[in-house]
Design a protein around this motif. Structure first.
Motif, PDB file in Angstrom:
ATOM      1  N   THR A   1       7.937  -8.236   9.078  1.00  0.00           N
ATOM      2  CA  THR A   1       7.616  -8.643  10.450  1.00  0.00           C
ATOM      3  C   THR A   1       7.311 -10.142  10.519  1.00  0.00           C
ATOM      4  O   THR A   1       6.718 -10.691   9.590  1.00  0.00           O
ATOM      5  N   ASP A   2       7.717 -10.783  11.627  1.00  0.00           N
ATOM      6  CA  ASP A   2       7.346 -12.175  11.889  1.00  0.00           C
ATOM      7  C   ASP A   2       6.018 -12.141  12.653  1.00  0.00           C
ATOM      8  O   ASP A   2       5.992 -12.170  13.884  1.00  0.00           O
ATOM      9  N   GLU A   3       4.915 -12.070  11.905  1.00  0.00           N
ATOM     10  CA  GLU A   3       3.606 -11.902  12.541  1.00  0.00           C
ATOM     11  C   GLU A   3       3.244 -13.069  13.446  1.00  0.00           C
ATOM     12  O   GLU A   3       2.575 -12.903  14.456  1.00  0.00           O
ATOM     13  N   SER A   4       3.666 -14.235  13.064  1.00  0.00           N
ATOM     14  CA  SER A   4       3.310 -15.414  13.840  1.00  0.00           C
ATOM     15  C   SER A   4       3.837 -15.288  15.276  1.00  0.00           C
ATOM     16  O   SER A   4       3.114 -15.524  16.249  1.00  0.00           O
ATOM     17  N   THR A   5       5.103 -14.891  15.406  1.00  0.00           N
ATOM     18  CA  THR A   5       5.678 -14.722  16.746  1.00  0.00           C
ATOM     19  C   THR A   5       5.062 -13.521  17.462  1.00  0.00           C
ATOM     20  O   THR A   5       4.711 -13.597  18.646  1.00  0.00           O
ATOM     21  N   LEU A   6       4.934 -12.417  16.732  1.00  0.00           N
ATOM     22  CA  LEU A   6       4.361 -11.207  17.341  1.00  0.00           C
ATOM     23  C   LEU A   6       2.979 -11.500  17.921  1.00  0.00           C
ATOM     24  O   LEU A   6       2.683 -11.184  19.080  1.00  0.00           O
ATOM     25  N   THR A   7       2.130 -12.132  17.111  1.00  0.00           N
ATOM     26  CA  THR A   7       0.788 -12.476  17.570  1.00  0.00           C
ATOM     27  C   THR A   7       0.844 -13.406  18.778  1.00  0.00           C
ATOM     28  O   THR A   7       0.163 -13.195  19.779  1.00  0.00           O
ATOM     29  N   ARG A   8       1.650 -14.435  18.661  1.00  0.00           N
ATOM     30  CA  ARG A   8       1.693 -15.427  19.730  1.00  0.00           C
ATOM     31  C   ARG A   8       2.108 -14.802  21.056  1.00  0.00           C
ATOM     32  O   ARG A   8       1.483 -15.043  22.091  1.00  0.00           O
ATOM     33  N   VAL A   9       3.151 -14.006  21.023  1.00  0.00           N
ATOM     34  CA  VAL A   9       3.637 -13.426  22.281  1.00  0.00           C
ATOM     35  C   VAL A   9       2.593 -12.472  22.860  1.00  0.00           C
ATOM     36  O   VAL A   9       2.269 -12.544  24.050  1.00  0.00           O
ATOM     37  N   VAL A  10       2.035 -11.604  22.035  1.00  0.00           N
ATOM     38  CA  VAL A  10       1.064 -10.636  22.557  1.00  0.00           C
ATOM     39  C   VAL A  10      -0.172 -11.349  23.096  1.00  0.00           C
ATOM     40  O   VAL A  10      -0.627 -11.092  24.205  1.00  0.00           O
ATOM     41  N   VAL A  11      -0.691 -12.282  22.312  1.00  0.00           N
ATOM     42  CA  VAL A  11      -1.932 -12.946  22.692  1.00  0.00           C
ATOM     43  C   VAL A  11      -1.748 -13.806  23.950  1.00  0.00           C
ATOM     44  O   VAL A  11      -2.590 -13.811  24.844  1.00  0.00           O
ATOM     45  N   THR A  12      -0.643 -14.529  24.029  1.00  0.00           N
ATOM     46  CA  THR A  12      -0.487 -15.424  25.188  1.00  0.00           C
ATOM     47  C   THR A  12      -0.071 -14.673  26.447  1.00  0.00           C
ATOM     48  O   THR A  12      -0.282 -15.163  27.548  1.00  0.00           O
ATOM     49  N   GLN A  13       0.526 -13.488  26.286  1.00  0.00           N
ATOM     50  CA  GLN A  13       1.037 -12.797  27.470  1.00  0.00           C
ATOM     51  C   GLN A  13       0.157 -11.630  27.958  1.00  0.00           C
ATOM     52  O   GLN A  13       0.357 -11.132  29.069  1.00  0.00           O
ATOM     53  N   ALA A  14      -0.809 -11.205  27.145  1.00  0.00           N
ATOM     54  CA  ALA A  14      -1.604 -10.026  27.510  1.00  0.00           C
ATOM     55  C   ALA A  14      -2.310 -10.194  28.854  1.00  0.00           C
ATOM     56  O   ALA A  14      -2.454  -9.239  29.621  1.00  0.00           O
ATOM     57  N   GLU A  15      -2.710 -11.419  29.131  1.00  0.00           N
ATOM     58  CA  GLU A  15      -3.416 -11.655  30.402  1.00  0.00           C
ATOM     59  C   GLU A  15      -2.465 -12.085  31.512  1.00  0.00           C
ATOM     60  O   GLU A  15      -2.905 -12.436  32.603  1.00  0.00           O
ATOM     61  N   VAL A  16      -1.170 -12.135  31.222  1.00  0.00           N
ATOM     62  CA  VAL A  16      -0.227 -12.681  32.206  1.00  0.00           C
ATOM     63  C   VAL A  16       0.879 -11.685  32.540  1.00  0.00           C
ATOM     64  O   VAL A  16       0.780 -10.941  33.520  1.00  0.00           O
ATOM     65  N   ASN A  17       1.919 -11.644  31.721  1.00  0.00           N
ATOM     66  CA  ASN A  17       3.126 -10.885  32.070  1.00  0.00           C
ATOM     67  C   ASN A  17       3.439  -9.717  31.155  1.00  0.00           C
ATOM     68  O   ASN A  17       4.557  -9.206  31.170  1.00  0.00           O
ATOM     69  N   MET A  18       2.501  -9.290  30.340  1.00  0.00           N
ATOM     70  CA  MET A  18       2.841  -8.322  29.291  1.00  0.00           C
ATOM     71  C   MET A  18       3.362  -7.002  29.848  1.00  0.00           C
ATOM     72  O   MET A  18       4.197  -6.351  29.220  1.00  0.00           O
ATOM     73  N   GLU A  19       2.920  -6.613  31.025  1.00  0.00           N
ATOM     74  CA  GLU A  19       3.390  -5.337  31.591  1.00  0.00           C
ATOM     75  C   GLU A  19       4.911  -5.385  31.790  1.00  0.00           C
ATOM     76  O   GLU A  19       5.626  -4.440  31.459  1.00  0.00           O
ATOM     77  N   TRP A  20       5.404  -6.506  32.303  1.00  0.00           N
ATOM     78  CA  TRP A  20       6.849  -6.643  32.524  1.00  0.00           C
ATOM     79  C   TRP A  20       7.618  -6.734  31.205  1.00  0.00           C
ATOM     80  O   TRP A  20       8.718  -6.227  31.075  1.00  0.00           O
ATOM     81  N   ILE A  21       6.999  -7.419  30.251  1.00  0.00           N
ATOM     82  CA  ILE A  21       7.647  -7.554  28.943  1.00  0.00           C
ATOM     83  C   ILE A  21       7.758  -6.173  28.299  1.00  0.00           C
ATOM     84  O   ILE A  21       8.784  -5.818  27.712  1.00  0.00           O
ATOM     85  N   LYS A  22       6.714  -5.360  28.428  1.00  0.00           N
ATOM     86  CA  LYS A  22       6.740  -4.002  27.885  1.00  0.00           C
ATOM     87  C   LYS A  22       7.864  -3.172  28.523  1.00  0.00           C
ATOM     88  O   LYS A  22       8.580  -2.435  27.842  1.00  0.00           O
ATOM     89  N   GLU A  23       7.991  -3.299  29.834  1.00  0.00           N
ATOM     90  CA  GLU A  23       9.074  -2.579  30.529  1.00  0.00           C
ATOM     91  C   GLU A  23      10.437  -2.995  29.991  1.00  0.00           C
ATOM     92  O   GLU A  23      11.287  -2.154  29.686  1.00  0.00           O
ATOM     93  N   GLU A  24      10.650  -4.307  29.876  1.00  0.00           N
ATOM     94  CA  GLU A  24      11.903  -4.829  29.322  1.00  0.00           C
ATOM     95  C   GLU A  24      12.141  -4.280  27.928  1.00  0.00           C
ATOM     96  O   GLU A  24      13.259  -3.892  27.571  1.00  0.00           O
ATOM     97  N   TYR A  25      11.064  -4.281  27.146  1.00  0.00           N
ATOM     98  CA  TYR A  25      11.173  -3.850  25.758  1.00  0.00           C
ATOM     99  C   TYR A  25      11.604  -2.387  25.681  1.00  0.00           C
ATOM    100  O   TYR A  25      12.500  -2.019  24.921  1.00  0.00           O
TER     101      TYR A  25
END
Lengths: 316, 316
Positions: A259-283
């Motif tokens: 796993t690329d933890e650096s990217t995984l952490t960055r995306v989750v941490v920076t988006q959890a308070e913003v757009n993560m719901e939409w990202i989850k749907e896309e995913y």
């Protein structure tokens, strides 16, 4: 939409600090308690906790986290505890010290944050590093990447919905001409992508699609090994469909060997308070498994727990 | 230091509005009363007067000024009545619509305002024009000028006093190399001038002076007819000695055949609340007459009166 879950009834910052201090002391650290508190408080609340903690114990909460935690869990917890602007300033600063792959991090911050949030990052950068963000980006990058990155981080885009269709048509034509001549670093192309509002860029790319048969990102796929072209496509995606950009970033981070933890952490941490719901749907749409499921399959321990808490599912 | 003189005891915004309304009505306009009020109120006070005026009469003070006054006096009064950020946004917007000479106006705003004031101009630009400042500047300029102007207006320079002497030395060397090869639009040269803090640029130019025998502006004088070189020199002057830049702008505006009212008004109006005291000193030193004397000799009527009031001398 955010995935962060804050309880209906939040303890006072003083109580939270006390519980955190308790989790740090005694035999072993109580990681579950730390996640239970910090991963369920929003930016403003975390800030108050840091202040209350400093006032009560004369110590920096971040320093104590660093002492007690380790590895990917520590990294995620530290990044999360910072407020948004400080965190982005930190990520950008780290990125300026590394090589080209980390240009993506800087671009992400420049293109997916709102204009006001990007400006706050620039203020936080002054305060923390005694320099300007664009100064470090310009100094540490070069060539084609610099030509695009510096105006991206310096932009203060208009954020209204107004769109000038005649302009969109004429600029779509400019983009098509430049791309058909492989002039990917052309001044006009860069001007359009770095100064126009996101609404206007979207209109321009719609015109592009309508009049030239392909989407611009398809036309930019000419050479998949061309690093700058990949970067240019990612930039356009961040400006127009950030949730798709982030879905792909997560997919690549999770699906690669190790796993690329650096990217995984960055995306989750920076988006959890913003757009993560939409990202989850896309995913979910794109991968036929939920993001929670994918994270749970690819990570473990407290690192897994904080990521799942932040994507809104403590019990995945 | 400002030259604006505000009385020790200022009437309420409501009283001021009432007096202004009175000055507009009846036979003829009472210009002296208008100058007596508006040219002796600071930005915050003028803003309150505009609000009180709108509340009391349902009319826009600026529109009423436009109806009652004319010519250079009107132009000066309108510009003055705006607050600083709105005024700069207006000046920059006007400049983007004109040809190259007005690049100077945009550069002046980008280089002589503080980082926060420049950001306020960008916010005012969004609010007023539904576009970004850098968007219009990038769209309406081209060639060498654009390469310098866009990063100048987009900058958010660090404003601390800290200076890195090793960096100053190495960047002085870069500047010298580029200039000796006549690479005046070189990316590195532009990077240094558009991203470094003013304190750092100053240190770099001192190193330049110490190690290469000439000041950078002297080395840039190679060809006095080279329009871009003049522009580059003016940019450096604005960044390092704005009072000298403005002294020269005033000198040229006053000494030419037929006063350049547009420049004279712009400099007086934008600087009266900021640095006019220093500009006046420079002017006196360089021209052996006071600025007030020069203005009185070159202008007349109410236009003369408002300029003299703003440079701090109603009775010159």
């Amino acid at each position: 939409m955010a995935t962060l879950k804050v309880p209906a009834c939040v303890p006072s910052p003083e109580e939270d600090s006390q519980q955190l201090k308790k989790a740090f002391t005694g035999l072993g650290t109580d990681e579950a308690a730390i996640i239970g508190i910090l991963a369920h408080r929003n930016g403003a609340q975390r800030k108050l906790i840091r202040e209350a903690y400093a006032a009560a114990y004369g110590e920096d909460l971040l320093k104590n986290l660093e002492k007690e935690l380790s590895g990917d869990f520590l990294h995620a917890m530290l990044l999360w505890t910072l407020d948004r602007a400080e965190r982005d300033a930190h990520l950008a600063n780290e990125a300026t010290k590394k090589m080209t792959a980390s240009n993506l991090v800087i671009m992400e911050i420049a293109c997916t944050r709102s204009s006001h949030d990007l400006f706050k990052v620039r203020q936080a950068y002054h305060a923390r590093y005694k320099k300007s963000l664009e100064e470090d980006v310009a100094y540490h990058t070069n060539g084609d990447f610099r030509k695009l990155l510096v105006p991206l981080v310096s932009a203060f885009r208009y954020e209204g919905d107004e769109v000038d269709i005649a302009l969109a048509k004429s600029e779509a034509k400019i983009l098509q001409e430049k791309i058909s001549h492989k002039a990917y670093v052309d001044e006009e192309l860069i001007r359009i992508l770095t100064t126009r509002s996101k609404a206007q860029i979207n209109a321009t790319l719609n015109q592009y699609n309508d009049h030239f048969g392909n989407s611009i990102t398809k036309d930019l796929k000419a050479d998949p090994k061309h690093e700058y072209l990949n970067f240019l496509r990612a930039t356009i995606k961040c400006l127009t469909s950030p949730e798709k950009y982030y879905e792909k970033a997560l997919r690549l981070a999770i699906n690669r060997r190790g796993t690329d933890e650096s990217t995984l952490t960055r995306v989750v941490v920076t988006q959890a308070e913003v757009n993560m719901e939409w990202i989850k749907e896309e995913y979910h749409k794109r991968n036929s498994v939920t993001l929670e499921h994918a994270i749970a399959g690819d990570t473990s321990g407290d690192y897994e727990k904080i990521l799942l808490a932040l994507v809104g599912n403590d019990n995945a």
